[in-house]
Design a protein around this motif. Sequence first.
Motif, PDB file in Angstrom:
ATOM      1  N   GLU A   1       7.390  10.229  -7.362  1.00 49.67           N
ATOM      2  CA  GLU A   1       6.111  10.862  -6.987  1.00 49.67           C
ATOM      3  C   GLU A   1       5.052   9.780  -6.778  1.00 49.67           C
ATOM      4  N   TRP A   2       4.171  10.001  -5.822  1.00 46.45           N
ATOM      5  CA  TRP A   2       3.124   9.040  -5.432  1.00 46.45           C
ATOM      6  C   TRP A   2       3.739   7.757  -4.891  1.00 46.45           C
ATOM      7  N   ALA A   3       4.795   7.924  -4.126  1.00 44.56           N
ATOM      8  CA  ALA A   3       5.540   6.763  -3.629  1.00 44.56           C
ATOM      9  C   ALA A   3       4.715   5.882  -2.705  1.00 44.56           C
ATOM     10  N   ASP A   4       3.612   6.425  -2.168  1.00 48.22           N
ATOM     11  CA  ASP A   4       2.774   5.581  -1.299  1.00 48.22           C
ATOM     12  C   ASP A   4       2.205   4.384  -2.060  1.00 48.22           C
ATOM     13  N   LYS A   5       2.198   4.457  -3.395  1.00 45.42           N
ATOM     14  CA  LYS A   5       1.693   3.331  -4.182  1.00 45.42           C
ATOM     15  C   LYS A   5       2.710   2.209  -4.331  1.00 45.42           C
ATOM     16  N   VAL A   6       3.964   2.504  -4.027  1.00 42.54           N
ATOM     17  CA  VAL A   6       5.015   1.498  -4.260  1.00 42.54           C
ATOM     18  C   VAL A   6       5.900   1.309  -3.023  1.00 42.54           C
ATOM     19  N   LEU A   7       5.324   1.548  -1.855  1.00 39.93           N
ATOM     20  CA  LEU A   7       6.131   1.504  -0.625  1.00 39.93           C
ATOM     21  C   LEU A   7       6.872   0.179  -0.470  1.00 39.93           C
ATOM     22  N   ASP A   8       6.226  -0.904  -0.879  1.00 41.33           N
ATOM     23  CA  ASP A   8       6.843  -2.221  -0.701  1.00 41.33           C
ATOM     24  C   ASP A   8       8.088  -2.398  -1.568  1.00 41.33           C
ATOM     25  N   TYR A   9       8.228  -1.572  -2.590  1.00 40.62           N
ATOM     26  CA  TYR A   9       9.348  -1.731  -3.517  1.00 40.62           C
ATOM     27  C   TYR A   9      10.531  -0.831  -3.182  1.00 40.62           C
ATOM     28  N   LEU A  10      10.297   0.108  -2.283  1.00 45.71           N
ATOM     29  CA  LEU A  10      11.366   1.065  -1.985  1.00 45.71           C
ATOM     30  C   LEU A  10      12.490   0.381  -1.214  1.00 45.71           C
ATOM     31  N   PRO A  11      13.720   0.778  -1.459  1.00 47.40           N
ATOM     32  CA  PRO A  11      14.820   0.245  -0.648  1.00 47.40           C
ATOM     33  C   PRO A  11      14.610   0.665   0.813  1.00 47.40           C
ATOM     34  N   PRO A  12      15.073  -0.154   1.749  1.00 50.99           N
ATOM     35  CA  PRO A  12      14.860   0.166   3.168  1.00 50.99           C
ATOM     36  C   PRO A  12      15.421   1.534   3.546  1.00 50.99           C
ATOM     37  N   GLU A  13      16.458   1.973   2.837  1.00 50.04           N
ATOM     38  CA  GLU A  13      17.069   3.257   3.225  1.00 50.04           C
ATOM     39  C   GLU A  13      16.491   4.439   2.442  1.00 50.04           C
ATOM     40  N   ALA A  14      15.388   4.222   1.750  1.00 48.59           N
ATOM     41  CA  ALA A  14      14.753   5.329   1.021  1.00 48.59           C
ATOM     42  C   ALA A  14      14.351   6.435   1.991  1.00 48.59           C
TER      43      ALA A  14
END
Length: 141
Positions: free
Chosen positions: A108-121
């Motif tokens: 939740e609130w993934a916009d705060k951690v976009l840089d950490y998400l795997p490319p295939e998220a």
Amino acid sequence: MKKEIVKTVKESDMKIIGEDLARQATPGMVLALIGDLGAGKTTLTQHIARGLGITQPITSPTFTLINEYREGRIPLYHFDVYRLERSEELENLGYEDYFYGDGLCVVEWADKVLDYLPPEAKILKITYGDTPEERRYQWLS
Ligand SMILES: Nc1ncnc2c1ncn2[C@@H]1O[C@H](COP(=O)(O)OP(=O)(O)OP(=O)(O)O)[C@@H](O)[C@H]1O
Ligand SMILES: [Mg+2]
């Protein structure tokens, strides 16, 4: 997962979407949820959890950042990074072990951690609709 806008008139549509996602979930899948307060991120996560066979109540891990549920078909790692202040906090959690791990991660609130998400998220945006019962879903990736 299709990149299109889906309207939900009722919360029961959210249930169907959540159960579908649970069926599709594989270890290491990351579902990133973006949406305002009350958009329905936790509600969707609850339906995913039920779809995985988790019977425990799903509450937002606002203060702990992450809750783990191991009761279902695959583990569910439920992140809520609303209160994340510095990205180092995510690193201290050992987020990579979760994102590249043995379960489904819902953030939740993934916009705060976009840089950490795997490319295939898979990134899902939920916004308010025209009525209080309606939400719009948009797959961003
Ligand atoms: N179509 C709908 N889909 C999802 N939730 C809905 C819908 N219609 C009404 N609701 C209500 O909206 C609320 C959504 O709250 P929820 O806690 O899931 O939001 P959230 O995005 O997790 O918010 P927060 O940012 O505070 O974590 C619930 O009370 C739910 O019953
Ligand atoms: Mg929530």
